[in-house]
Motif scaffolding. Structure first.
Motif, short mmCIF file in Angstrom:
data_model
loop_
_atom_site.label_atom_id
_atom_site.label_comp_id
_atom_site.label_asym_id
_atom_site.label_seq_id
_atom_site.Cartn_x
_atom_site.Cartn_y
_atom_site.Cartn_z
N SER A 34 -23.34 32.56 -52.08
CA SER A 34 -23.89 31.21 -52.12
C SER A 34 -23.62 30.49 -50.80
O SER A 34 -22.64 30.78 -50.11
N LEU A 35 -24.50 29.56 -50.48
CA LEU A 35 -24.36 28.78 -49.25
C LEU A 35 -23.62 27.48 -49.56
O LEU A 35 -24.04 26.72 -50.43
N VAL A 36 -22.53 27.24 -48.85
CA VAL A 36 -21.70 26.05 -49.03
C VAL A 36 -21.86 25.14 -47.83
O VAL A 36 -21.75 25.58 -46.68
N ARG A 37 -22.16 23.88 -48.10
CA ARG A 37 -22.14 22.85 -47.05
C ARG A 37 -20.68 22.43 -46.89
O ARG A 37 -20.11 21.76 -47.75
N VAL A 38 -20.06 22.82 -45.80
CA VAL A 38 -18.62 22.64 -45.62
C VAL A 38 -18.32 21.18 -45.32
O VAL A 38 -18.91 20.56 -44.42
N ALA A 39 -17.37 20.60 -46.06
CA ALA A 39 -16.95 19.22 -45.85
C ALA A 39 -15.54 19.14 -45.27
O ALA A 39 -15.12 18.09 -44.80
N GLY A 40 -14.81 20.24 -45.28
CA GLY A 40 -13.46 20.25 -44.72
C GLY A 40 -12.86 21.64 -44.84
O GLY A 40 -13.21 22.42 -45.72
N ALA A 41 -11.96 21.95 -43.91
CA ALA A 41 -11.28 23.24 -43.92
C ALA A 41 -9.83 23.03 -43.49
O ALA A 41 -9.57 22.41 -42.46
N GLY A 42 -8.91 23.54 -44.30
CA GLY A 42 -7.51 23.51 -43.91
C GLY A 42 -7.23 24.60 -42.89
O GLY A 42 -7.77 25.70 -42.98
#
Length: 323
Positions: A34-42
């Motif tokens: 699935s394609l995820v629209r990234v809003a943040g990454a630790g």
């Protein structure tokens, strides 16, 4: 949706300067992904080591990032309708395939954990890898009310999360730091006793003459033998971090492990897919039971600076990048 996205690409092994912002095609959805629209990454130290060239079987260029949070942009999985808030952890993210340092990420469906939350993205992004690892390690140790826990590497993101969870469980906690200036952050996270690790033997016996019941060792290679000496006879040491590296040279189990004392480990790969555990963590952060321990938030354009900050051990808690 445009056809391209911005991503931080590790172009080759090296220092933070090898992380370059590039325009890449947005990945296309395929069966099982699935394609995820990234809003943040630790950010995590394992990404630092991958960037340095120490992770086997990683080819470059590669978009790093072993975790991210965001929303479903496209999916064929009926449990993942468009707009669903999800988190993803491990499963070879940022190693075998591109990870969370981007505006979009194509991820295997089994990695995606749908969650319900009102937390800001930068707070939610600080939770998955850190809190699932901390929770799993404390469960492995069977930490509970009245138990005595020593956390080595207390101001790491997992250490701060473990301190917050242990406080919520009613444990008495001590934690180490190499920087006296981080004492207040540990106290705020729920640590009762702060020990400055200045290279001298830790004075744990002044707090607990018989030693702690449990040691959560997040430093790893350099401190495992010492942790086995510090824990009470019959207690347990759990290694769940590798701040000092992965290998313990010349380790002799019979000579190093006191009779009756237990040495175990928790690997963060075992945290992937634990949707129900992550939802409980999110709920407990929303209620104020746990602290999210966000140290600093960087934009994607500042990813090299974020890696320098992490490499300098400047943080007391989690470093987060937002696209």
């Amino acid at each position: 949706m445009t056809n391209t996205m911005r991503a931080a690409v590790c172009v080759r092994p090296g220092g933070p300067e090898v992380l370059e912002i590039r325009e890449l095609p947005i990945p296309e959805v395929r069966p099982g992904w699935s394609l995820v629209r990234v809003a943040g990454a630790g950010l995590n130290r394992s990404e630092l080591r991958t960037r340095q060239g120490h992770s086997p079987d990683v080819t470059f260029p590669r978009v790093l990032g072993i975790e991210c949070v965001g929303t479903i942009a496209a999916s064929a999985d009926p449990r993942l309708p468009e707009g669903t808030t999800v988190a993803a952890v491990m499963g070879e993210m940022g190693r075998a395939f591109d990870g969370g340092y981007a505006e979009y990420a194509l991820l295997p469906d089994p990695l995606l954990m749908p969650v319900t939350t009102t937390l800001p993205w930068e707070v939610l992004a600080a939770l998955p890898e850190t809190y699932l690892t901390a929770r799993g390690a404390l469960d492995t140790l069977d930490v509970g009310p009245g138990t005595r826990l020593l956390i080595r590497g207390g101001t790491s993101s997992v250490g701060m999360a473990a301190a917050s969870i242990a406080a919520g469980l009613g444990a008495e906690t001590a934690a180490t730091t190499r920087r006296p200036g981080k004492t207040a952050a540990l106290t705020a996270a729920g640590v009762t006793h702060v020990l400055v690790d200045d290279g001298e033997p830790l004075a744990v016996d002044r707090i607990w003459p018989e030693g702690p019941d449990h040691v959560l060792d997040l430093v790893g290679a350099d401190t495992v033998a010492g942790s086995l000496r510090l824990v009470r006879r019959g207690g347990t040491v759990c290694v769940a971090g590798s701040l000092s590296g992965w290998l313990v040279p010349d380790f002799e189990p019979i000579a190093r492990i006191p009779s009756g004392t237990k040495l175990t480990a928790f690997h963060s790969k075992d945290a992937r897919g634990r949707t129900e555990v992550l939802q409980r963590v999110v709920d407990d952060v929303e209620s104020g039971t746990y602290r999210p321990n966000v140290d600093k938030v960087f934009g994607l354009d500042d990813i090299a600076a974020a890696h320098r900050y992490m490499e300098d051990n400047a943080a007391a808690g989690k470093v987060v990048v937002v696209p």
